[in-house]
Scaffold this motif. Structure first.
Motif, PDB file in Angstrom:
ATOM      1  N   ALA A   9      13.909   8.612  11.181  1.00 35.03           N
ATOM      2  CA  ALA A   9      13.285   9.933  11.043  1.00 35.03           C
ATOM      3  C   ALA A   9      12.577  10.064   9.699  1.00 35.03           C
ATOM      4  CB  ALA A   9      14.342  11.029  11.191  1.00 35.03           C
ATOM      5  N   LEU A  10      13.190   9.507   8.648  1.00 33.94           N
ATOM      6  CA  LEU A  10      12.599   9.557   7.306  1.00 33.94           C
ATOM      7  C   LEU A  10      11.285   8.794   7.252  1.00 33.94           C
ATOM      8  CD1 LEU A  10      13.262  10.383   4.262  1.00 33.94           C
ATOM      9  CD2 LEU A  10      14.151   8.068   4.024  1.00 33.94           C
ATOM     10  N   TRP A  11      11.238   7.656   7.932  1.00 34.08           N
ATOM     11  CA  TRP A  11      10.042   6.805   7.889  1.00 34.08           C
ATOM     12  C   TRP A  11       8.956   7.231   8.875  1.00 34.08           C
ATOM     13  CZ3 TRP A  11      12.850   1.386   7.924  1.00 34.08           C
ATOM     14  CH2 TRP A  11      13.309   1.109   6.631  1.00 34.08           C
ATOM     15  N   ALA A  12       9.289   8.112   9.795  1.00 32.12           N
ATOM     16  CA  ALA A  12       8.361   8.421  10.885  1.00 32.12           C
ATOM     17  C   ALA A  12       7.004   8.895  10.381  1.00 32.12           C
ATOM     18  CB  ALA A  12       8.981   9.476  11.805  1.00 32.12           C
ATOM     19  N   ALA A  13       7.008   9.653   9.285  1.00 34.14           N
ATOM     20  CA  ALA A  13       5.752  10.191   8.771  1.00 34.14           C
ATOM     21  C   ALA A  13       4.976   9.194   7.927  1.00 34.14           C
ATOM     22  CB  ALA A  13       6.024  11.454   7.948  1.00 34.14           C
ATOM     23  N   SER A  14       5.614   8.113   7.509  1.00 33.85           N
ATOM     24  CA  SER A  14       4.975   7.197   6.561  1.00 33.85           C
ATOM     25  C   SER A  14       3.709   6.572   7.133  1.00 33.85           C
ATOM     26  CB  SER A  14       5.960   6.102   6.143  1.00 33.85           C
ATOM     27  OG  SER A  14       7.039   6.649   5.437  1.00 33.85           O
ATOM     28  N   PHE A  15       3.751   6.113   8.387  1.00 36.93           N
ATOM     29  CA  PHE A  15       2.581   5.489   8.988  1.00 36.93           C
ATOM     30  C   PHE A  15       1.395   6.443   8.974  1.00 36.93           C
ATOM     31  CE2 PHE A  15       5.739   2.574  10.673  1.00 36.93           C
ATOM     32  CZ  PHE A  15       5.057   1.372  10.697  1.00 36.93           C
ATOM     33  N   SER A  16       1.637   7.683   9.363  1.00 33.48           N
ATOM     34  CA  SER A  16       0.550   8.657   9.425  1.00 33.48           C
ATOM     35  C   SER A  16       0.028   8.998   8.036  1.00 33.48           C
ATOM     36  CB  SER A  16       1.035   9.934  10.124  1.00 33.48           C
ATOM     37  OG  SER A  16       1.335   9.675  11.481  1.00 33.48           O
ATOM     38  N   LEU A  17       0.921   9.157   7.074  1.00 36.94           N
ATOM     39  CA  LEU A  17       0.487   9.481   5.714  1.00 36.94           C
ATOM     40  C   LEU A  17      -0.389   8.378   5.135  1.00 36.94           C
ATOM     41  CD1 LEU A  17       3.775  11.005   4.246  1.00 36.94           C
ATOM     42  CD2 LEU A  17       1.668  12.225   4.820  1.00 36.94           C
ATOM     43  N   ILE A  18       0.012   7.126   5.371  1.00 40.62           N
ATOM     44  CA  ILE A  18      -0.798   6.009   4.882  1.00 40.62           C
ATOM     45  C   ILE A  18      -2.144   5.981   5.594  1.00 40.62           C
ATOM     46  CG2 ILE A  18      -0.968   3.495   4.714  1.00 40.62           C
ATOM     47  CD1 ILE A  18       2.138   3.477   4.587  1.00 40.62           C
ATOM     48  N   GLY A  19      -2.103   6.083   6.915  1.00 41.66           N
ATOM     49  CA  GLY A  19      -3.334   5.984   7.696  1.00 41.66           C
ATOM     50  C   GLY A  19      -4.283   7.145   7.484  1.00 41.66           C
ATOM     51  N   GLU A  20      -3.742   8.350   7.323  1.00 45.01           N
ATOM     52  CA  GLU A  20      -4.579   9.539   7.213  1.00 45.01           C
ATOM     53  C   GLU A  20      -5.096   9.787   5.800  1.00 45.01           C
ATOM     54  OE1 GLU A  20      -5.594  11.527   9.635  1.00 45.01           O
ATOM     55  OE2 GLU A  20      -4.489  10.498  11.243  1.00 45.01           O
ATOM     56  N   PHE A  21      -4.315   9.459   4.778  1.00 46.50           N
ATOM     57  CA  PHE A  21      -4.645   9.910   3.426  1.00 46.50           C
ATOM     58  C   PHE A  21      -4.837   8.794   2.395  1.00 46.50           C
ATOM     59  CE2 PHE A  21      -2.155  13.431   5.300  1.00 46.50           C
ATOM     60  CZ  PHE A  21      -3.137  14.419   5.259  1.00 46.50           C
ATOM     61  N   LEU A  22      -4.302   7.602   2.632  1.00 44.84           N
ATOM     62  CA  LEU A  22      -4.385   6.565   1.607  1.00 44.84           C
ATOM     63  C   LEU A  22      -5.302   5.410   1.995  1.00 44.84           C
ATOM     64  CD1 LEU A  22      -0.664   6.302   0.376  1.00 44.84           C
ATOM     65  CD2 LEU A  22      -2.531   7.671  -0.566  1.00 44.84           C
ATOM     66  N   ALA A  23      -5.240   4.966   3.242  1.00 43.50           N
ATOM     67  CA  ALA A  23      -6.050   3.825   3.669  1.00 43.50           C
ATOM     68  C   ALA A  23      -7.534   4.115   3.475  1.00 43.50           C
ATOM     69  CB  ALA A  23      -5.761   3.492   5.132  1.00 43.50           C
ATOM     70  N   GLY A  24      -8.217   3.233   2.750  1.00 41.43           N
ATOM     71  CA  GLY A  24      -9.633   3.422   2.490  1.00 41.43           C
ATOM     72  C   GLY A  24      -9.929   4.322   1.309  1.00 41.43           C
ATOM     73  N   GLN A  25      -8.928   5.037   0.810  1.00 43.91           N
ATOM     74  CA  GLN A  25      -9.100   5.930  -0.340  1.00 43.91           C
ATOM     75  C   GLN A  25      -8.460   5.354  -1.600  1.00 43.91           C
ATOM     76  OE1 GLN A  25     -10.988   8.671   0.195  1.00 43.91           O
ATOM     77  NE2 GLN A  25     -11.127   7.961   2.328  1.00 43.91           N
ATOM     78  N   VAL A  26      -7.267   4.787  -1.449  1.00 46.61           N
ATOM     79  CA  VAL A  26      -6.549   4.168  -2.562  1.00 46.61           C
ATOM     80  C   VAL A  26      -6.393   2.689  -2.240  1.00 46.61           C
ATOM     81  CG1 VAL A  26      -4.420   4.128  -3.919  1.00 46.61           C
ATOM     82  CG2 VAL A  26      -5.306   6.311  -3.029  1.00 46.61           C
ATOM     83  N   ASP A  27      -6.745   1.830  -3.186  1.00 46.84           N
ATOM     84  CA  ASP A  27      -6.621   0.395  -2.968  1.00 46.84           C
ATOM     85  C   ASP A  27      -5.195   0.042  -2.540  1.00 46.84           C
ATOM     86  OD1 ASP A  27      -7.876  -2.454  -3.671  1.00 46.84           O
ATOM     87  OD2 ASP A  27      -5.801  -2.401  -4.398  1.00 46.84           O
ATOM     88  N   GLY A  28      -5.072  -0.775  -1.507  1.00 43.44           N
ATOM     89  CA  GLY A  28      -3.760  -1.103  -0.955  1.00 43.44           C
ATOM     90  C   GLY A  28      -2.839  -1.771  -1.950  1.00 43.44           C
ATOM     91  N   TYR A  29      -3.374  -2.676  -2.782  1.00 40.21           N
ATOM     92  CA  TYR A  29      -2.548  -3.356  -3.782  1.00 40.21           C
ATOM     93  C   TYR A  29      -1.987  -2.366  -4.798  1.00 40.21           C
ATOM     94  CZ  TYR A  29      -4.702  -7.655  -2.015  1.00 40.21           C
ATOM     95  OH  TYR A  29      -5.128  -8.683  -1.208  1.00 40.21           O
TER      96      TYR A  29
END
Length: 284
Positions: A9-29
């Motif tokens: 349950a704790l991790w459930a939002a992590s995929f969406s947060l990364i995909g919606e707000f970080l991917a392509g905006q903040v360098d992955g490394y």
């Protein structure tokens, strides 16, 4: 098992947060290194290095480097090629990797057929929920996710098999897990990061704080401790429960369409897999 359910349950939002707000905006490394550094900061005050032999310290640091250091480097880059739903889809093979690694590498005898069947059911259930026509970049994304799956699976099994004492003792040495992860991701960041894509603004930093302290710090401590409480079949099948949980988060917060029939059927198959694995109370 309740710990694995809670962390799911704790991790459930992590995929969406990364995909919606970080991917392509903040360098992955950069994003991964910040997460590992935050999680390390959480456990450094508790670190008691003398409570673990030197060889075990190196092994624990190595597990952290593989299970989440390399895994997250691959995962974050997969989001550049795949949508959130596709990333979730391509994680379905993790239960089989866990069962295979434990059987062939870390175990002295063959695992019960019931655990293999449970792992196959977990893959089937996840496929029912999330199998769609992949995008054009699916091959690159698929290979990145499979690399991430293998790292995550191997790390879980290695931690389960590594003698670390009581849960209190694990708490006092868990900083080593994130030392390994931070070193790995720090080197990768120094070599490959695009420093023009650093996190900016309250939203991106807030997400990274949550991912670093909550999802990574507390989440991986709880998950890895729980691996020692369950058998391999239970651990393998629980890895795919994140798929329906992640889809529900996508629907609830971002209005993504959900095929409720497929979700219900796939979730039922996943629950059957967990039940089947849980029938055997052995922890090996």
């Amino acid at each position: 098992m309740w710990i694995l359910w809670t962390v799911t349950a704790l991790w459930a939002a992590s995929f969406s947060l990364i995909g919606e707000f970080l991917a392509g905006q903040v360098d992955g490394y950069i994003a991964v290194f910040i997460r590992m550094l935050l999680a390390l900061a959480l456990f450094l005050p508790l670190w008691r290095p003398r409570r673990l032999p030197a060889i075990r310290q190196l092994q624990l640091a190595g597990i952290g480097a593989v299970q989440i250091g390399i895994m997250y480097l691959l995962l974050y880059h997969a989001f550049l090629y795949l949508q959130v739903a596709e990333v979730l889809l391509f994680t379905i093979f993790t239960p089989l990797y866990i069962t295979l690694i434990d059987d062939l590498i870390f175990h002295r005898r063959h695992l019960p057929l019931r655990w293999w069947l449970a792992a196959v059911l977990a893959v089937l259930g996840a496929a029912v929920i999330r199998f769609n026509q992949p995008s054009e970049d699916f091959i690159t994304g698929f290979l990145l996710i499979q690399g991430a799956n293998l790292c995550f699976a191997a790390g879980q099994v290695m931690y389960k098999r590594l003698p670390l004492g009581t849960e209190r003792q694990q708490l006092h040495v868990f900083a080593l897990f994130f030392i390994g992860a931070a070193l790995t991701t720090g080197i990768a960041m120094a070599l490959f990061a695009d420093f023009s894509m650093q996190p900016h603004g309250t939203l991106e930093w807030g997400i990274l704080l949550w991912l670093g302290l909550g999802a990574s710090g507390l989440g991986y401590l709880a998950w890895n401790i729980a691996t020692k409480r369950v058998n391999t079949g239970q651990l393998a099948t629980m890895n795919n429960m994140l798929i329906p949980a992640g889809l529900l988060v996508n629907f609830a917060f971002w209005g993504q369409q959900v095929d409720w029939l497929r979700l219900g059927l796939g979730a039922a198959i996943l629950m059957l897999a967990v039940w089947l694995a849980s029938r055997d109370r052995r922890l090996d």
